[in-house]
Motif scaffolding. Structure first.
Motif, PDB file in Angstrom:
ATOM      1  N   LYS A  91       7.943  -6.713  -4.691  1.00  0.00           N
ATOM      2  CA  LYS A  91       6.999  -7.511  -3.912  1.00  0.00           C
ATOM      3  C   LYS A  91       6.050  -7.257  -2.665  1.00  0.00           C
ATOM      4  N   MET A  92       4.662  -6.749  -2.991  1.00  0.00           N
ATOM      5  CA  MET A  92       4.045  -6.583  -1.443  1.00  0.00           C
ATOM      6  C   MET A  92       4.225  -7.273   0.171  1.00  0.00           C
ATOM      7  N   PRO A  93       3.903  -8.795  -0.551  1.00  0.00           N
ATOM      8  CA  PRO A  93       4.212  -9.763   0.847  1.00  0.00           C
ATOM      9  C   PRO A  93       5.238  -9.769   1.090  1.00  0.00           C
ATOM     10  N   LEU A  94       6.982  -9.749   0.458  1.00  0.00           N
ATOM     11  CA  LEU A  94       8.172  -9.551   1.580  1.00  0.00           C
ATOM     12  C   LEU A  94       7.673  -8.344   1.757  1.00  0.00           C
ATOM     13  N   PHE A 112      10.349   3.522  10.247  1.00  0.00           N
ATOM     14  CA  PHE A 112      11.172   2.322   8.864  1.00  0.00           C
ATOM     15  C   PHE A 112      10.607   3.234   7.742  1.00  0.00           C
ATOM     16  N   ALA A 113      11.514   2.807   7.110  1.00  0.00           N
ATOM     17  CA  ALA A 113      11.164   3.245   5.144  1.00  0.00           C
ATOM     18  C   ALA A 113      11.791   1.874   4.494  1.00  0.00           C
ATOM     19  N   THR A 114      11.016   2.196   3.060  1.00  0.00           N
ATOM     20  CA  THR A 114      10.951   1.135   2.625  1.00  0.00           C
ATOM     21  C   THR A 114      11.235   2.441   1.140  1.00  0.00           C
ATOM     22  N   ASN A 115      12.206   1.575   0.679  1.00  0.00           N
ATOM     23  CA  ASN A 115      12.561   2.566  -0.725  1.00  0.00           C
ATOM     24  C   ASN A 115      12.336   1.943  -2.232  1.00  0.00           C
ATOM     25  N   THR A 116      10.829   1.423  -2.192  1.00  0.00           N
ATOM     26  CA  THR A 116      10.338   1.003  -3.659  1.00  0.00           C
ATOM     27  C   THR A 116       9.938   2.374  -3.871  1.00  0.00           C
ATOM     28  N   SER A 117      10.054   1.465  -5.437  1.00  0.00           N
ATOM     29  CA  SER A 117      10.421   2.482  -6.845  1.00  0.00           C
ATOM     30  C   SER A 117       8.748   3.574  -6.980  1.00  0.00           C
ATOM     31  N   GLY A 118       7.943   2.822  -6.387  1.00  0.00           N
ATOM     32  CA  GLY A 118       6.340   3.000  -6.647  1.00  0.00           C
ATOM     33  C   GLY A 118       4.946   2.497  -5.970  1.00  0.00           C
ATOM     34  N   LEU A 119       5.630   1.348  -5.164  1.00  0.00           N
ATOM     35  CA  LEU A 119       4.467   0.592  -4.292  1.00  0.00           C
ATOM     36  C   LEU A 119       3.382   1.590  -3.361  1.00  0.00           C
ATOM     37  N   SER A 120       1.845   1.875  -2.936  1.00  0.00           N
ATOM     38  CA  SER A 120       1.838   1.814  -2.289  1.00  0.00           C
ATOM     39  C   SER A 120       2.324   1.569  -0.390  1.00  0.00           C
ATOM     40  N   GLU A 123      -0.179   1.227   1.962  1.00  0.00           N
ATOM     41  CA  GLU A 123      -0.660  -0.619   1.953  1.00  0.00           C
ATOM     42  C   GLU A 123       0.479  -1.221   2.463  1.00  0.00           C
ATOM     43  N   ILE A 124       1.796  -1.065   2.645  1.00  0.00           N
ATOM     44  CA  ILE A 124       2.962  -1.739   3.103  1.00  0.00           C
ATOM     45  C   ILE A 124       2.854  -1.919   4.501  1.00  0.00           C
ATOM     46  N   ALA A 125       2.090  -0.567   5.123  1.00  0.00           N
ATOM     47  CA  ALA A 125       2.095  -0.026   6.023  1.00  0.00           C
ATOM     48  C   ALA A 125       1.161  -0.938   6.877  1.00  0.00           C
TER      49      ALA A 125
END
Length: 314
Positions: A91-94, A112-120, A123-125
């Motif tokens: 969830k992007m906001p989280l 910082f690293a995100t383990n997202t499966s496909g979100l931008s 956009e997170i940054a």
């Protein structure tokens, strides 16, 4: 290069990522606000490391691994770590909220690293004062076993961050692949969903049973892809042959832009797979925990065999 890691989220991915780093003698700070989830995660990690040690899949002792683990429920005070990996829900906001909080609590050298499966990643940054320090590190389930990590740069991710993560993961035994473009789903999930879409379509059309469709994949292209990827195989087969087949076959392949009605029907019935004992297969007589354990062990054996062959130059 990576000596200390903070992993946020003790779900399936978070605990498996944590287990991997512990097996590689990296100090891990494990963050999970739900005490019961954390308790279950630690129990699972200890059990799996012990089983791997007993079967000589890893050389490190369980007690040595666990001695490198520290757990907390909330991000209180200053966090000192080389790398933070976020593994919370998609969830992007989280994700934006947690990284904005981390930026205030970590020193300016922490990556910082995100383990997202496909979100931008971009956009997170976008909520960060220093978006150049965020990168995507997409581990594959089970993260403690599968070597591949997709490394994804955002629009502003720095080369220093990229090189540190790529080199660090490789040094720890992973096989990182750097994406040159940021696209939804990255590489692995796009390929996986393309195959799954066609497989479910074949099942829905009554071409063959789920078991037979899976058998075709496992005992033909699946086996071959362990050693030869789909693009390399086109060269081996001949690009002219591929072109001729593609010319008549592509128009008949499933190209739906929405998930299969059969898939939606299964979900509406609560038939969501192994844990519910019903999905495309009937799992009523299967102990799902032991089933996953057996598959993981076979996967480890396969990875070791392939690695040994590559070392010998076979």
């Amino acid at each position: 290069m990576i000596e200390t890691v903070t992993v946020i989220g003790a779900g399936t991915m978070g605990r498996s990522i944590t287990q991997y780093f512990l097996q590689r003698n990296v100090n891990v700070l494990f963050v999970e606000e739900d005490e019961s989830v954390m308790k279950d995660a630690i129990s699972s990690i200890e059990r799996q490391i012990e089983e791997l040690e007993e079967k000589d899949f890893i050389s490190t002792r369980k007690d040595d691994c666990i001695s490198n683990l520290k757990t907390i429920q909330t991000l209180t005070g200053e966090i000192s770590t080389d790398l933070v990996i976020e593994a919370i829900p998609e969830k992007m906001p989280l994700k934006q909220k947690i990284f904005a909080e981390l930026e205030e609590k970590c020193n300016n050298t922490t990556i910082f690293a995100t383990n997202t499966s496909g979100l931008s990643i971009s956009e997170i940054a976008s909520v960060l004062k220093h978006p150049e320090r965020l990168i995507g590190t997409h581990f594959f389930t089970p993260a403690a076993i599968v070597p591949l990590v997709e490394v994804v740069k955002g629009e502003k991710t720095s080369e220093i961050v990229t090189n540190f993560v790529m080199d660090g993961l490789e040094e720890l035994g992973k096989r990182p692949v750097l994406l040159k473009k940021e696209i939804p789903g990255f590489i692995g999930n796009r390929l996986q969903h393309a195959i799954s879409r066609e497989a479910i379509s074949l099942l829905e059309s009554g071409v063959a049973s789920a078991e037979d469709i899976d058998t075709v994949v496992k005992w033909s292209i699946g086996l071959r892809m362990v050693l030869t990827g789909p693009i390399e195989q086109r060269d081996i087969n001949g690009l002219n042959v591929h072109y001729d087949i593609a010319s008549y076959l592509y128009k008949d392949l499933n190209n739906s832009s929405a998930p299969s009605p059969l898939l939606k029907e299964k979900i509406d019935k609560g038939e969501t797979g192994l844990k519910e004992k019903k999905g495309f297969y009937d799992w009523d007589k299967v102990d799902y925990k032991n089933s996953i354990k057996e598959k993981d062990e076979k996967l480890l054996e396969l990875i070791q065999l392939i690695s040994q062959n590559k070392t010998r130059g076979d």
